[in-house]
Design an enzyme around this catalytic site. Structure first.
Site, PDB file in Angstrom:
ATOM      1  NE  ARG A 202      28.999  51.374  17.385  1.00 38.50           N
ATOM      2  CZ  ARG A 202      29.944  52.291  17.108  1.00 38.50           C
ATOM      3  NH1 ARG A 202      29.968  53.431  17.771  1.00 38.50           N
ATOM      4  NH2 ARG A 202      30.853  52.064  16.184  1.00 38.50           N
ATOM      5  N   GLY A 203      30.169  48.280  23.166  1.00 35.19           N
ATOM      6  CA  GLY A 203      31.326  48.032  24.028  1.00 35.19           C
ATOM      7  C   GLY A 203      32.088  49.315  24.335  1.00 35.19           C
ATOM      8  CD  GLU A 204      37.711  49.354  23.211  1.00 36.52           C
ATOM      9  OE1 GLU A 204      38.522  50.096  23.777  1.00 36.52           O
ATOM     10  OE2 GLU A 204      38.035  48.272  22.681  1.00 36.52           O
ATOM     11  N   GLY A 206      30.864  52.824  23.048  1.00 38.29           N
ATOM     12  CA  GLY A 206      29.684  53.533  23.545  1.00 38.29           C
ATOM     13  C   GLY A 206      28.375  52.958  23.046  1.00 38.29           C
ATOM     14  CG  ASP A 234      23.099  41.559  31.234  1.00 40.88           C
ATOM     15  OD1 ASP A 234      22.316  41.469  30.288  1.00 40.88           O
ATOM     16  OD2 ASP A 234      24.050  40.779  31.422  1.00 40.88           O
TER      17      ASP A 234
HETATM   18  P1  AMP Z   1      26.447  40.695  29.054  1.00 40.79           P
HETATM   19  O1  AMP Z   1      25.832  41.844  29.769  1.00 40.79           O
HETATM   20  O2  AMP Z   1      26.006  40.617  27.624  1.00 40.79           O
HETATM   21  O3  AMP Z   1      27.925  40.601  29.232  1.00 40.79           O
HETATM   22  O4  AMP Z   1      25.799  39.380  29.712  1.00 40.79           O
HETATM   23  C1  AMP Z   1      26.526  38.490  30.512  1.00 40.79           C
HETATM   24  C2  AMP Z   1      25.616  37.551  31.270  1.00 40.79           C
HETATM   25  O5  AMP Z   1      24.727  36.896  30.377  1.00 40.79           O
HETATM   26  C3  AMP Z   1      26.408  36.472  31.977  1.00 40.79           C
HETATM   27  O6  AMP Z   1      26.405  36.721  33.373  1.00 40.79           O
HETATM   28  C4  AMP Z   1      25.711  35.156  31.594  1.00 40.79           C
HETATM   29  O7  AMP Z   1      25.370  34.385  32.713  1.00 40.79           O
HETATM   30  C5  AMP Z   1      24.470  35.585  30.843  1.00 40.79           C
HETATM   31  N1  AMP Z   1      24.200  34.746  29.668  1.00 40.79           N
HETATM   32  C6  AMP Z   1      25.107  34.237  28.780  1.00 40.79           C
HETATM   33  N2  AMP Z   1      24.489  33.513  27.833  1.00 40.79           N
HETATM   34  C7  AMP Z   1      23.159  33.556  28.114  1.00 40.79           C
HETATM   35  C8  AMP Z   1      21.986  33.011  27.487  1.00 40.79           C
HETATM   36  N3  AMP Z   1      22.053  32.268  26.385  1.00 40.79           N
HETATM   37  N4  AMP Z   1      20.781  33.290  28.058  1.00 40.79           N
HETATM   38  C9  AMP Z   1      20.714  34.046  29.168  1.00 40.79           C
HETATM   39  N5  AMP Z   1      21.767  34.582  29.801  1.00 40.79           N
HETATM   40  C10 AMP Z   1      22.981  34.349  29.286  1.00 40.79           C
END
Ligand code: AMP
Length: 302
Positions: A202-204, A206, A234
């Site tokens: 949930r972002g900021e 938590g 990620d």
């Molecule tokens: P997040 O942790 O949700 O902020 O994920 C960000 C990362 O997801 C970025 O570094 C993007 O390169 C990657 N990303 C964005 N869209 C996609 C997608 N459709 N499939 C796989 N990776 C993605």
């Protein structure tokens, strides 16, 4: 225990209210592996184009990430372009170029097939399934996804979820996946699709961890300086899975602690662009912030 991860390795172009980065290193598997590498070894499955330089490979290798499963193919590396407004919880995707991922089929090196911990980072759910078909007997399979795949590959995603123990996704995506506005009801509906545990980012605000019988809540670390939320999800998943794999324990208690380690790791990523903060991070900083999380949430009983 090592973790096997499939996901994107990318060049990101990101705009936030505080600055911009063009064609910087990103990708779900890149953030995940770097974060998890503070806890355990990682085996990475992905593809890059011939435009992908040596430096990030050397960096990942120096962090103990096995790149035997990283293919290099003719063509361009995956590219994502996104923008954040002052509400840093919501990424607005401007462009997604799958490039070499369009024709990619993972082929796991033999040394990867016995992986006990598998993380299907955000990528085409059909590729996530292809990886699952090649691993022998994993102890834990966890998965992430995003609106792009919920919209575009819903059936394949539902099939993947049938094999998954833990799903780690954003709040808005839980609602989208379940087609239900109420988060608790939506979470129940998603648990019915297969996963036994649902981790809602949930972002900021938590993280909420739902199982059939319990809900656990962890805050995000209240930071004064947030520059770029890209990769927070990620990175969270890397810390979360990294701790589970390092302890090789899946008890409720360990899942709670793993949730806090995930939150600790994500709180560092957002302090700078791309992987810049993770590149400088030390284990003692991780421990220090873990303790601050404890102080932040401690209170006495009745
Ligand atoms: P997040 O942790 O949700 O902020 O994920 C960000 C990362 O997801 C970025 O570094 C993007 O390169 C990657 N990303 C964005 N869209 C996609 C997608 N459709 N499939 C796989 N990776 C993605």
């Amino acid at each position: 225990m090592d973790i096997l991860v499939i996901g994107s390795v990318a060049f990101d172009s990101v705009e936030t209210p505080f600055g911009r980065g063009d064609d910087v290193l990103g990708g779900s598997a890149t953030y995940f592996s770097t974060s998890a590498s503070f806890f355990t070894g990682v085996q990475l499955v992905a593809v890059v184009g011939e435009d992908f330089p040596d430096e990030p490979r050397q960096f990942l290798t120096s962090r103990g990430v096995d790149l035997a499963g990283l293919q290099t193919r003719p063509g361009k590396t995956f590219r994502w372009k996104g923008r954040y407004g002052y509400d840093l919880n919501e990424a607005h995707t401007l462009e997604t170029h799958l490039n070499v991922f369009e024709t990619f089929h993972p082929e796991l090196p033999d040394t990867y097939r016995q992986a006990k911990f598998v993380f299907l980072a955000n990528i085409d759910p059909e590729l996530q399934l292809e990886v699952l078909q090649q691993v022998e007997k994993p102890k834990l399979i966890a998965c992430d996804t995003m609106n792009f795949w919920i919209d575009g590959k819903r059936d394949a995603l539902i099939r993947t979820l049938g094999h998954v123990d833990i799903l780690v996704i954003n709040e808005a995506e839980v609602r989208q996946l379940a087609d239900e506005a109420n988060l608790v009801k939506a979470s129940r509906a998603v648990l019915a699709m297969g996963p036994k545990t649902l981790v809602v980012k949930r972002g900021e605000y938590g993280v909420l961890v739902f199982t059939e019988h319990s809900i656990f809540s962890a805050p995000a670390y209240p930071l004064e300086e947030v520059f770029d939320p890209t990769g927070a999800g990620d990175t969270f998943a890397g810390g979360f899975m990294g701790y589970l794999a390092a302890t090789n324990n899946l008890s409720d208690e360990t899942i709670r602690k793993a949730t806090v380690f995930g939150s600790v790791m994500a709180s560092f990523t957002v302090e700078d662009f791309s992987l810049d903060r993770l590149r400088k991070l030390t284990w003692s900083e991780i421990e220090d912030r873990f303790r601050r999380f404890q102080t932040l949430t401690a209170f006495e009983g009745l």
